[in-house]
Design an enzyme around this catalytic site. Sequence first.
Site, mmCIF file in Angstrom:
data_model
loop_
_atom_site.group_PDB
_atom_site.id
_atom_site.type_symbol
_atom_site.label_atom_id
_atom_site.label_comp_id
_atom_site.label_asym_id
_atom_site.label_seq_id
_atom_site.Cartn_x
_atom_site.Cartn_y
_atom_site.Cartn_z
ATOM 1 N N GLY A 1 0.805 -1.210 0.000
ATOM 2 C CA GLY A 1 0.000 0.000 0.000
ATOM 3 C C GLY A 1 0.842 1.266 0.000
ATOM 4 N N ASN B 1 6.526 -5.020 5.460
ATOM 5 C CA ASN B 1 6.989 -6.372 5.804
ATOM 6 C C ASN B 1 7.009 -7.317 4.610
ATOM 7 O OD1 ASN B 1 7.367 -6.131 8.674
ATOM 8 N ND2 ASN B 1 5.161 -5.942 8.858
ATOM 9 N N THR C 1 5.815 2.015 5.458
ATOM 10 C CA THR C 1 4.532 1.490 5.928
ATOM 11 C C THR C 1 3.878 2.495 6.865
ATOM 12 O OG1 THR C 1 3.397 -0.221 7.204
ATOM 13 C CG2 THR C 1 5.669 0.192 7.797
ATOM 14 N N ASP D 1 1.613 1.501 8.850
ATOM 15 C CA ASP D 1 1.324 0.700 10.044
ATOM 16 C C ASP D 1 2.454 0.752 11.074
ATOM 17 O OD1 ASP D 1 -1.079 -0.095 8.963
ATOM 18 O OD2 ASP D 1 -0.310 -1.985 8.193
ATOM 19 N N GLY E 1 -4.547 -0.469 10.465
ATOM 20 C CA GLY E 1 -3.573 -1.118 11.346
ATOM 21 C C GLY E 1 -3.937 -2.569 11.520
ATOM 22 N N ARG E 2 -3.241 -3.456 10.787
ATOM 23 C CA ARG E 2 -3.626 -4.869 10.726
ATOM 24 C C ARG E 2 -3.460 -5.559 12.075
ATOM 25 N NH1 ARG E 2 -0.865 -6.330 6.183
ATOM 26 N NH2 ARG E 2 1.033 -6.618 7.392
ATOM 27 N N GLU F 1 -8.693 -1.356 13.216
ATOM 28 C CA GLU F 1 -9.416 -2.310 12.364
ATOM 29 C C GLU F 1 -9.090 -3.759 12.708
ATOM 30 O OE1 GLU F 1 -8.237 -1.920 8.282
ATOM 31 O OE2 GLU F 1 -6.120 -2.289 8.695
ATOM 32 N N LEU G 1 -7.887 7.458 3.386
ATOM 33 C CA LEU G 1 -7.523 8.862 3.581
ATOM 34 C C LEU G 1 -6.359 8.996 4.559
ATOM 35 C CD1 LEU G 1 -11.044 10.542 3.802
ATOM 36 C CD2 LEU G 1 -9.381 10.794 1.951
#
Length: 388
Positions: free
Chosen positions: A13, A108, A136, A138, A182-183, A238, A288
Site C-alpha cells: 500500500g 513487511n 509502511t 502501520d 492497522g492490521r 481495524e 484517507l
Amino acid sequence: MGADGLLIMHGGGPTAVINASLYGAVTEALESPRVGRVLGAVGGVGGITDGNLLDFSGVSASRLEMLPSSPSSAIGSSRKPLEDDDYARIARALRGQGIRWLLCTGGNGTQDTCGKIWRACQAEGVGVDVVGIPKTMDNDIAVTDHAPGFASAARFVAASVGALCCDVHGLPAHISVIETLGRNAGWVAAASLLADECGACGPDLIYLPERDFDEQSFLDDAARLVDEKRSGAIVVSEGLHKAGGEPVAEPLLRTGRATYFGDVSAHLARLIISELGCRARSEKPGLLMRSSIAWQSSVDRDEAIACGREAVRAALEGDSGTMVGIERISSDPYETRLARIPIERVMLEERTLPEEFINARGNGVTEAYRAWLKPLLGSPLPRYVTFC
C-alpha cells in the site's frame, strides 16, 4: 545492454511519503556517474517480469520536484503473490534488463520479497545488489525505530480525531467510534492520543490489537462515558480481535496476507445502541489516512527522502542484502541516524506496540508513547478553542 542500471520498485500500500523516498533515490542515483540508467518498475514487481520500466532520464526536473508532495505511488505498486520459482525468474529478468542495483520500497511483505530476490540473485549468479527502503503507515517493520509513511498517517489521525472530539464535546449527544487502519499493530490508532495537542480535548478510549478485546469491558467503559459525559470519542483499530484471535468484526475477504477487515467501528456503534440504548455513530476514514498530503509530516517527508538517498549509497557501496533503517538517538531534542540493517532481520518480522505504551486496562495509551511520537509529527498541530 550494459549492466549499469539502477531499478526502484514499490510494493504494498502507498503512503503520503513513498514518492518522497522515490525522489531521494532517483535524485541521488542521477547524480552518480556510476549509474548509467535510473529506472522505475511500473506497477510493482510485475514491472520487472513484464519489462515495464520507466527511464527517469526522460522525466523533467520540474516533475521530479513534484514527487515529495504527491500522494500514492507515482510508479504504481502491487501486492502480487509470488511463488518460490518466481524469484529466480525475477533475478534472470534483472540480468536481461541490465540491472546492476535494485531498490525495493515497502513494508513487511515487500522486505520479505526484497530478501528473497537478493537470495535468488546469489543463487543464480546474477550480479545485482539489492537494498530495501522501509515504507509502511502501520509502523510494523522490525528493527527500525519507525518507518516512513507512519508519521504522516499519525498526524492525520491526531488532527482529525482532535476536530471530531471538539464536535462531540460541543454537541454531547452520542458516542462516536472512529476506526483506524492497522492490521496487527496499534501504532496508528494510538496516535489519536495526541489529538489533545490541538488544545481542546482528545479521545476518551483507545483500543488496540495488541490486547484481546472484551465486549463486556468495552460496554462498561462506554456506559461510564454516557453516565459521566453523555457522549464520548472512542478510537479503535481495524485489527481488533477477541481472546483466541477471533476478529471483532468478521473480515470481508482474505487473500494470502491481505485481509479486508469488517467494519469494526460500525459493529461497535451498533453494539452501543443495542446494549446501552444510546446514540452512537461510526467513522472510518480508511485510505484517507495513508494518502492525505494535506496532513503530511515534514519530518516524515524529510526522512523518507533521506532513506531513499541512503539506499542508493548502500547499493553503490555493495552493501547488498540490507534495508535502510532509522535509529533514534534522542527524542528531546529529536535526533536520529540512518542504519543499514541485514534484510534477514526484517523479513516478515512484525513489530507491535510495546507494553510500556499501553495502559493497564488496555483502553488507552501512556504518556511514554506521546513522548516517543510527538517529534515525528513535524510542525505543531492546529490549535482549537472551546468555551463549553
